[in-house]
Design an enzyme around this catalytic site. Structure first.
Site, mmCIF file in Angstrom:
data_model
loop_
_atom_site.group_PDB
_atom_site.id
_atom_site.type_symbol
_atom_site.label_atom_id
_atom_site.label_comp_id
_atom_site.label_asym_id
_atom_site.label_seq_id
_atom_site.Cartn_x
_atom_site.Cartn_y
_atom_site.Cartn_z
ATOM 1 N N GLU A 486 0.819 -1.209 0.000
ATOM 2 C CA GLU A 486 0.000 0.000 0.000
ATOM 3 C C GLU A 486 0.854 1.260 0.000
ATOM 4 O OE1 GLU A 486 -3.656 2.236 0.223
ATOM 5 O OE2 GLU A 486 -3.039 0.267 -0.525
ATOM 6 N N THR A 597 -11.361 8.935 -12.950
ATOM 7 C CA THR A 597 -10.473 8.365 -11.943
ATOM 8 C C THR A 597 -10.823 6.938 -11.562
ATOM 9 O OG1 THR A 597 -9.387 8.868 -9.838
ATOM 10 C CG2 THR A 597 -11.783 9.158 -9.931
#
Length: 616
Positions: A486, A597
Site C-alpha cells: 500500500e 479516476t
C-alpha cells in the site's frame, strides 16, 4: 454525527387549509357528485361497468376540479361561497348532461366496439404518461440529445498470438470475478470471495450494487454482452439513490454519466446529479464530503482538518459534472465545478502546491499536508483530463495542471541513492519520504500530458513517467508475492519497501497497471506488457480463490493471508487496464476517450454537435 449515518427524514406533505364553510360546501358538492355519478353509471352498467375508464375518468376528474375550486382557504366569505354555489351547481349540471350524452352514445354501440374503445383509451393514457412516471416517482422529462458514438468502444483481436492469448486470459479472470460475485453476492456492494457472501463497506453509504455498476463498462468493453445485459437489467430495476449515502458515491457511480447509451441510465445519471447539488450549498461553493441524499444536509468527515473538504473529493468532480451538463442540457452542473476553480485560483498556494484540506465555510486551507497519493491524487489528474475532454480548449485547466506539475517536481519529486524517482509527501514544509501505491498512477498521468507540455518539456516528462513506472515496478519485485504494498519508503537504508505493518497489504489496486497501460500506448516498449503479465501471474497465484479474487494482508510473506474482499474497483479498473494493455491502440483510443479516476470512459467533446448521449 456524520450525515452518512443519519436516518432518512420524513416530510409531511403541504396541504391547503379550508374554512368550515368551504368544508361543508365541499361535502355538499361531493354528495351531489356521488348521486350524479350513480345515475350516470346506471345507464352504462350493462356494457361497461366497471371498465369504462373514459366515463369514470370524466366523472371523477370533474369531482376533483370542483373540490379544488371550493377550497378557497380561511379568507373565504359567506357571500363568496354563495356565489360560488350557483357557478359550481351549473357546472355540475353541465357535466352531468355531458356524461349522460356520452352514455347514450355508448349504448348505441355494439359490445365489441365498446370494449375496443376502452382498450384504445387505456393505451392513450399509458402513452401520455410514459416518461412522466417511473416506479411511482415523477421523472423529469429530459431534452433530446443526439448521440454520435466515438470509435473503439470494442476492439478486434490482437494479431500477435501471445498477446491475444494473454488478453483472453484477462477476460477469463474477469469472468471468474464476475460469476463469483453474481453467484454469491448479487445485489451486494462487493463480494467476500473466501467466505462466499456479500460485503458492504461505509464507502458506498446505503446504496447497493456497487460491483454491478462498476463492472458495467468493463463487461461491455470485453464484449461479455450476456453478463452486461444482466447487469443493466439490475441497474434499471434496482439501483436506488433515494437512500442515505456519502458524497463519495459521485466518483464511484459516475460512469452512469458516461459509457452507457440507454435512456434509463441517462435518467438515473441526471437523478443522481440533481441529488448531489445540495452538497454545494456552502458559503464558498466548495462541496461537503458527506451528503444525506434525502434531506440535502451536508457534513464533512469528522477526522478532516478543522471540518475541511478534501482536495481529491471536491477536485474530482469536473469531468462528471461537465459531462452531466451535456446529458441534461442543464448548465448548473458545469457552473458548480467551475466555481471550485475560481475559489482555488483566488487562494495563495504554498510553494505552488495544493494542500489536501480546504474549509468550505472560510475558504481557507486547513492543515498544510500535500500528497499526490491519497487525499490529493485525482485532483491533478482531473486538471489534465478536463483539458483533454474539452478537445484541448479548456486552457485554464491546462495551465493549472502544468503549473501544479512543476510545483510537484520542484518540491516533492526526489531520487533515491540508487536512482529511483519517487514522489514524497509534504507536511508543513517537511518531506516524508514515502510513496503510496495510489501515487503510482502519476506515471500514467504524466505520460498522458507530456505531449502538451510547455516549451521543450515533452521528452523530460516522458522520462519522468518512465522513471516513476520503474520505481513502482520495483515496489512489486521486492516483495515475496510480487505484488506491491500500500505504501513504500525511502529512508532508514531501505528503498521501495514497506517498513510498517499497516502499509504491507495489497487490495487488488489498479494504479501500477494503469501506468503500465499508458506507457505502453505512448512508447510500445515491450517491458510494460511484460511487467503487466508479471502482475497477472501474481494475481492468479496468490489472490485467486474458489469464490473470486481477494486482497492479501502482507505481501512480504510467502503464504498469502487473504483479506476476504473482492473490491469493486478490481473489475472496474485493474482488469480493464490489464485488458487494454494487451489490446490494440484503437480500442478506446485516447483522441476520442478520456478515463475518469475510476477508469470509466468519457467521450471527448469534439464540438457542439458531438453530444454524449441520446434519449430515443
Amino acid at each position: 454525527m456524520p450525515v452518512a449515518t443519519l436516518l432518512p427524514f420524513t416530510v409531511t406533505p403541504n396541504r391547503k387549509s379550508a374554512s368550515p364553510t368551504s368544508f361543508r360546501l365541499t361535502e355538499k358538492f361531493i354528495l351531489l357528485l356521488v348521486f350524479s355519478a350513480f345515475i350516470t353509471l346506471c345507464f352504462g352498467a350493462i356494457f361497461f361497468l366497471p371498465d369504462s375508464s373514459k366515463l369514470l375518468s370524466g366523472v371523477f376528474f370533474h369531482s376533483s376540479a370542483v373540490e379544488t375550486n371550493t377550497r378557497t382557504g380561511p379568507d373565504s366569505s359567506d357571500s363568496g361561497s354563495a356565489g360560488n354555489d350557483e357557478r359550481v351547481l351549473a357546472k355540475i349540471r353541465k357535466d352531468h348532461e355531458k356524461a349522460l350524452l356520452e352514455a347514450k352514445d355508448t349504448l348505441q354501440k355494439r359490445p365489441d366496439e365498446i370494449k375496443q374503445d376502452i382498450i384504445n383509451e387505456k393505451a392513450k393514457v399509458a402513452k401520455e404518461s410514459k416518461g412522466q412516471e417511473e416506479h411511482g416517482k415523477v421523472v423529469t422529462k429530459l431534452p433530446f440529445v443526439q448521440y454520435h458514438r466515438p470509435p473503439g468502444a470494442t476492439g478486434h483481436e490482437p494479431v500477435d498470438p501471445e498477446t491475444r492469448d494473454r488478453r483472453a486470459k484477462i477476460k477469463e479472470m474477469m469472468k471468474h470475478a464476475w460469476d463469483s460475485y453474481r453467484h454469491y453476492a448479487w445485489g451486494s456492494n462487493e463480494l467476500r470471495p473466501v467466505s462466499k457472501q456479500g460485503h458492504s463497506s461505509n464507502l458506498f453509504g446505503s446504496i447497493k450494487g456497487a460491483t454491478i455498476v462498476d463492472a458495467l463498462d468493463t463487461l461491455y468493453i470485453m464484449e461479455m454482452f450476456e453478463e452486461f445485459d444482466a447487469a443493466a437489467d439490475w441497474v434499471e430495476k434496482n439501483l436506488d439513490f433515494n437512500v442515505v449515502s456519502s458524497f463519495k458515491t459521485l466518483i464511484t457511480w459516475c460512469h452512469l454519466f458516461s459509457f452507457i447509451f440507454s435512456q434509463v441510465f441517462r435518467r438515473k445519471a441526471v437523478e443522481l446529479g440533481e441529488k448531489l447539488l445540495p452538497a454545494f450549498k456552502t458559503p464558498t461553493g466548495i462541496p461537503w464530503a458527506l451528503l444525506n441524499l434525502k434531506s440535502g444536509i451536508g457534513r464533512n468527515w469528522p477526522w478532516a482538518s478543522g471540518g475541511s473538504s478534501i482536495l481529491a473529493e471536491y477536485g474530482t468532480l469536473h469531468l462528471e459534472f461537465m459531462h452531466l451538463s451535456k446529458l441534461s442540457e442543464n448548465p448548473d452542473f458545469a457552473q458548480k465545478v467551475m466555481n471550485i476553480r475560481k475559489v482555488l485560483n483566488r487562494l495563495e498556494k504554498p510553494q505552488g502546491l495544493y494542500p489536501n484540506y480546504l474549509n468550505p465555510n472560510s475558504g481557507q486551507w486547513g492543515q498544510h499536508h500535500v500528497s499526490v497519493g491519497g487525499l490529493g491524487d485525482s485532483f491533478y489528474e482531473y486538471l489534465l483530463k478536463a483539458w483533454l475532454m474539452s478537445d484541448k480548449t479548456d486552457e485554464e485547466g491546462k495551465k493549472m495542471y502544468y503549473d501544479a506539475l512543476q510545483a510537484i517536481e520542484t518540491n516533492l519529486m526526489r531520487k533515491s541513492t540508487t536512482g529511483l524517482t519517487y514522489i514524497a509527501e509534504w507536511k508543513g514544509g517537511l518531506l516524508e519520504h514515502k510513496m503510496g501505491h495510489l501515487t503510482c498512477f502519476a506515471g500514467g498521468m504524466i505520460a498522458l500530458g507530456a505531449d502538451g507540455a510547455p516549451g521543450d518539456k515533452t521528452g523530460h516528462q516522458m522520462e519522468q513517467a518512465a522513471e516513476i513506472a520503474r520505481t513502482c515496478h520495483e515496489s512489486y519485485t521486492r516483495t515475496a508475492l510480487k505484488l506491491g504494498p500500500e505504501a513504500f519508503r525511502f529512508d532508514g537504508g531501505v528503498e521501495a519497501i514497506a517498513t510498517r505493518q499497516n502499509e504491507k497489504y495489497f487490495i487488488l489496486r489498479p494504479e501500477v497497471i494503469e501506468t503500465y497501460m499508458y506507457l505502453w500506448r505512448f512508447t510500445h516498449d515491450p517491458k510494460y506488457r511484460e511487467w503487466g503479465w508479471e502482475a497477472v501471474q501474481a494475481l492468479e497465484q496468490h489472490c485467486k480463490v474458489e469464490g473470486g479474487y481477494s486482497g492479501v494482508r502482507d505481501v512480504y510473506v510467502s503464504t498469502p493471508n487473504h483479506d476476504d474482499v473482492q473490491q469493486s474497483f478490481y473489475l472496474a479498473e485493474t482488469l480493464k487496464y490489464l485488458y487494454l494493455l494487451f489490446s490494440d491502440d484503437d480500442h478506446l483510443p485516447f483522441d476520442h476517450w478520456v478515463f475518469n479516476t475510476e477508469a470509466h470512459p468519457l467521450p471527448v467533446i469534439k464540438d457542439k454537435t458531438d453530444r454524449p448521449n441520446e434519449v430515443e
